[in-house]
Design a protein around this motif. Structure first.
Motif, PDB file in Angstrom:
ATOM      1  N   SER A  92      40.033 -10.701  49.896  1.00 21.91           N
ATOM      2  CA  SER A  92      38.847 -11.234  50.557  1.00 21.91           C
ATOM      3  C   SER A  92      38.931 -11.217  52.072  1.00 21.91           C
ATOM      4  O   SER A  92      37.949 -10.894  52.745  1.00 21.91           O
ATOM      5  CB  SER A  92      38.618 -12.671  50.074  1.00 21.91           C
ATOM      6  N   MET A  93      40.082 -11.559  52.640  1.00 22.44           N
ATOM      7  CA  MET A  93      40.174 -11.698  54.093  1.00 22.44           C
ATOM      8  C   MET A  93      40.594 -10.423  54.814  1.00 22.44           C
ATOM      9  O   MET A  93      40.845 -10.451  56.023  1.00 22.44           O
ATOM     10  CB  MET A  93      41.149 -12.824  54.447  1.00 22.44           C
ATOM     11  N   HIS A  94      40.657  -9.292  54.090  1.00 18.22           N
ATOM     12  CA  HIS A  94      41.060  -8.053  54.748  1.00 18.22           C
ATOM     13  C   HIS A  94      40.233  -6.860  54.289  1.00 18.22           C
ATOM     14  O   HIS A  94      40.734  -5.737  54.208  1.00 18.22           O
ATOM     15  CB  HIS A  94      42.557  -7.785  54.497  1.00 18.22           C
ATOM     16  N   VAL A  95      38.954  -7.100  53.996  1.00 16.27           N
ATOM     17  CA  VAL A  95      38.087  -5.997  53.577  1.00 16.27           C
ATOM     18  C   VAL A  95      37.773  -5.107  54.779  1.00 16.27           C
ATOM     19  O   VAL A  95      37.622  -5.571  55.905  1.00 16.27           O
ATOM     20  CB  VAL A  95      36.781  -6.521  52.952  1.00 16.27           C
ATOM     21  N   ALA A  96      37.677  -3.815  54.518  1.00 13.74           N
ATOM     22  CA  ALA A  96      37.375  -2.850  55.572  1.00 13.74           C
ATOM     23  C   ALA A  96      36.699  -1.631  54.954  1.00 13.74           C
ATOM     24  O   ALA A  96      36.850  -1.363  53.758  1.00 13.74           O
ATOM     25  CB  ALA A  96      38.654  -2.420  56.297  1.00 13.74           C
ATOM     26  N   ASP A  97      35.955  -0.904  55.759  1.00 12.96           N
ATOM     27  CA  ASP A  97      35.344   0.355  55.349  1.00 12.96           C
ATOM     28  C   ASP A  97      35.153   1.193  56.600  1.00 12.96           C
ATOM     29  O   ASP A  97      34.142   1.101  57.283  1.00 12.96           O
ATOM     30  CB  ASP A  97      34.010   0.115  54.649  1.00 12.96           C
ATOM     31  N   PHE A  98      36.148   2.019  56.909  1.00  9.52           N
ATOM     32  CA  PHE A  98      36.115   2.803  58.144  1.00  9.52           C
ATOM     33  C   PHE A  98      34.942   3.771  58.173  1.00  9.52           C
ATOM     34  O   PHE A  98      34.425   4.097  59.242  1.00  9.52           O
ATOM     35  CB  PHE A  98      37.425   3.569  58.320  1.00  9.52           C
ATOM     36  N   ALA A  99      34.507   4.252  57.000  1.00  8.06           N
ATOM     37  CA  ALA A  99      33.387   5.193  56.949  1.00  8.06           C
ATOM     38  C   ALA A  99      32.099   4.554  57.453  1.00  8.06           C
ATOM     39  O   ALA A  99      31.194   5.232  57.931  1.00  8.06           O
ATOM     40  CB  ALA A  99      33.189   5.708  55.521  1.00  8.06           C
ATOM     41  N   LYS A 100      32.016   3.240  57.350  1.00  7.28           N
ATOM     42  CA  LYS A 100      30.842   2.498  57.831  1.00  7.28           C
ATOM     43  C   LYS A 100      31.106   1.847  59.183  1.00  7.28           C
ATOM     44  O   LYS A 100      30.269   1.085  59.681  1.00  7.28           O
ATOM     45  CB  LYS A 100      30.450   1.425  56.818  1.00  7.28           C
ATOM     46  N   GLY A 101      32.273   2.107  59.768  1.00  5.02           N
ATOM     47  CA  GLY A 101      32.592   1.506  61.054  1.00  5.02           C
ATOM     48  C   GLY A 101      33.069   0.073  60.949  1.00  5.02           C
ATOM     49  O   GLY A 101      33.218  -0.618  61.966  1.00  5.02           O
ATOM     50  N   MET A 102      33.300  -0.398  59.716  1.00  2.00           N
ATOM     51  CA  MET A 102      33.789  -1.754  59.507  1.00  2.00           C
ATOM     52  C   MET A 102      35.311  -1.699  59.589  1.00  2.00           C
ATOM     53  O   MET A 102      35.980  -1.308  58.649  1.00  2.00           O
ATOM     54  CB  MET A 102      33.347  -2.247  58.138  1.00  2.00           C
ATOM     55  N   LEU A 103      35.862  -2.060  60.762  1.00  7.62           N
ATOM     56  CA  LEU A 103      37.291  -1.894  61.018  1.00  7.62           C
ATOM     57  C   LEU A 103      38.148  -2.972  60.388  1.00  7.62           C
ATOM     58  O   LEU A 103      39.370  -2.912  60.483  1.00  7.62           O
ATOM     59  CB  LEU A 103      37.549  -1.852  62.531  1.00  7.62           C
ATOM     60  N   GLY A 104      37.529  -3.945  59.770  1.00  8.09           N
ATOM     61  CA  GLY A 104      38.313  -4.882  58.998  1.00  8.09           C
ATOM     62  C   GLY A 104      38.076  -6.339  59.300  1.00  8.09           C
ATOM     63  O   GLY A 104      37.736  -6.726  60.415  1.00  8.09           O
ATOM     64  N   ALA A 105      38.261  -7.134  58.248  1.00  2.00           N
ATOM     65  CA  ALA A 105      38.303  -8.579  58.398  1.00  2.00           C
ATOM     66  C   ALA A 105      39.676  -8.954  58.923  1.00  2.00           C
ATOM     67  O   ALA A 105      40.583  -8.114  58.984  1.00  2.00           O
ATOM     68  CB  ALA A 105      38.045  -9.240  57.046  1.00  2.00           C
ATOM     69  N   ASN A 106      39.844 -10.213  59.291  1.00  2.00           N
ATOM     70  CA  ASN A 106      41.116 -10.616  59.879  1.00  2.00           C
ATOM     71  C   ASN A 106      41.380 -12.077  59.564  1.00  2.00           C
ATOM     72  O   ASN A 106      40.585 -12.949  59.904  1.00  2.00           O
ATOM     73  CB  ASN A 106      41.081 -10.404  61.395  1.00  2.00           C
TER      74      ASN A 106
END
Length: 317
Positions: A92-106
């Motif tokens: 939950s706290m580290h989701v990311a999707d580089f293809a959408k520019g979502m560089l990650g939760a933290n």
């Protein structure tokens, strides 16, 4: 406006589902839900393209979905399955999707602020018109990294937008007790364009973000947006299992529930004749069906491959 409502409804329904699953003990970890703050992520991300960047917080599901992330990938990730956005390894706290520019939760409070500045600097150095948006909570404004980023963002005119989601609480502490001063004035002191906005009014957020993103694309520098909102759920879903008493009054939560951004937008669209009650019901039904299908797919999916897990576990020993 209808597209923004649809995305807000999707975020709300996914979060409600994950909240239920958490309380039922069906998830491998805890979740920090975004319920009540949907207008901020959606209003901001509606101004961004896939190649623009965002960084997030521990309360990241709404940002992930607002940036165009797949609900199937998000739900599978929270369930810890290999079909998840990070192959079930982030949670939950580290989701990311580089293809959408979502560089990650933290999971680190304020951890995404510096990452957003780095992404903005990379885009600037490459001569592209990309923009980086860093979402942060009001509790994170007490972290030193914010001061450092405001300083260099001002000096270097970075294409950066910092969006503070002021939801009145830092964990279980009232923000008024742990954060001093006016956040807009604090950012303005660095020469950063700064403003406060009603974070429960999606059009107000969209308009503020539109100007900030346009300014960044023109090379005119960074913007700090203080979006006032409220989280209608707890810091984490299972908090009453270990807290001795409530830290918020029921009356306070009820008062903010009356300002829920989703019903407000629905009323406006109906009053303006853009949608009918039947169309809204159909929209909700479609989202409900897709979320339940995503849960079923997550339940049926396999956990991460042992060959992937083993090196990670060995590295922790």
């Amino acid at each position: 406006m209808i597209a923004m409502l649809e995305r807000m409804l999707l975020i709300r329904r996914v979060e409600e589902q994950l909240g239920d699953d958490s309380l039922a003990g069906r998830l491998p970890g805890n979740v920090h839900l975004y319920i009540g703050q949907e207008a901020i992520a959606v209003g901001v991300c509606a101004n961004l393209d896939d190649d623009d960047y965002i960084t997030s917080t521990h309360r990241a599901h709404g940002h992930f979905l607002a940036k165009g992330g797949s609900p199937e990938a998000l739900i599978a990730e929270v369930y810890g399955k290999r079909t998840g956005a990070c192959s079930g390894l982030g949670g939950s706290m580290h989701v990311a999707d580089f293809a959408k520019g979502m560089l990650g939760a933290n999971a680190v409070v304020g951890g995404g602020i510096g990452l957003a500045a780095g992404a903005a600097l990379a885009a600037q150095n490459a001569g592209r018109s990309q923009v980086a948006v860093g979402f942060l909570g009001d509790g994170a404004t007490s972290e030193g990294i914010l001061s450092e980023v405001l300083n260099i963002a001002s000096l270097w005119k970075l294409p950066l937008v910092l969006v503070c989601e002021s939801n009145a609480y830092s964990g279980i502490s009232a923000t008024a007790n742990v954060v001093a001063g006016d956040l807009v004035a604090r950012a303005a002191a660095y020469g950063i364009a700064s403003l406060a906005v009603d974070g429960n009014e999606v059009l107000a957020v969209w308009d503020a973000a539109r100007e900030a993103v346009a300014r960044a694309r023109r090379g005119k520098g960074a913007t700090f947006i203080d979006a006032k909102s409220y989280r209608l759920r707890g810091h984490i879903e299972t908090e009453m299992g270990f807290l001795r008493s409530k830290y918020r009054r029921d009356e306070e939560i009820a008062a903010w529930a009356l300002k829920d951004p989703i019903p407000a937008l629905e009323r406006r669209l109906v009053e303006d004749g853009q949608v009918t009650a039947d169309q809204l019901e159909s929209l909700r039904a479609g989202i409900e069906s897709s979320v339940l299908a995503a849960v079923e797919a997550a339940l049926a999916a396999d956990p991460p491959d042992e060959a992937v897990l083993a090196p990670a576990i060995i590295g922790m020993e």
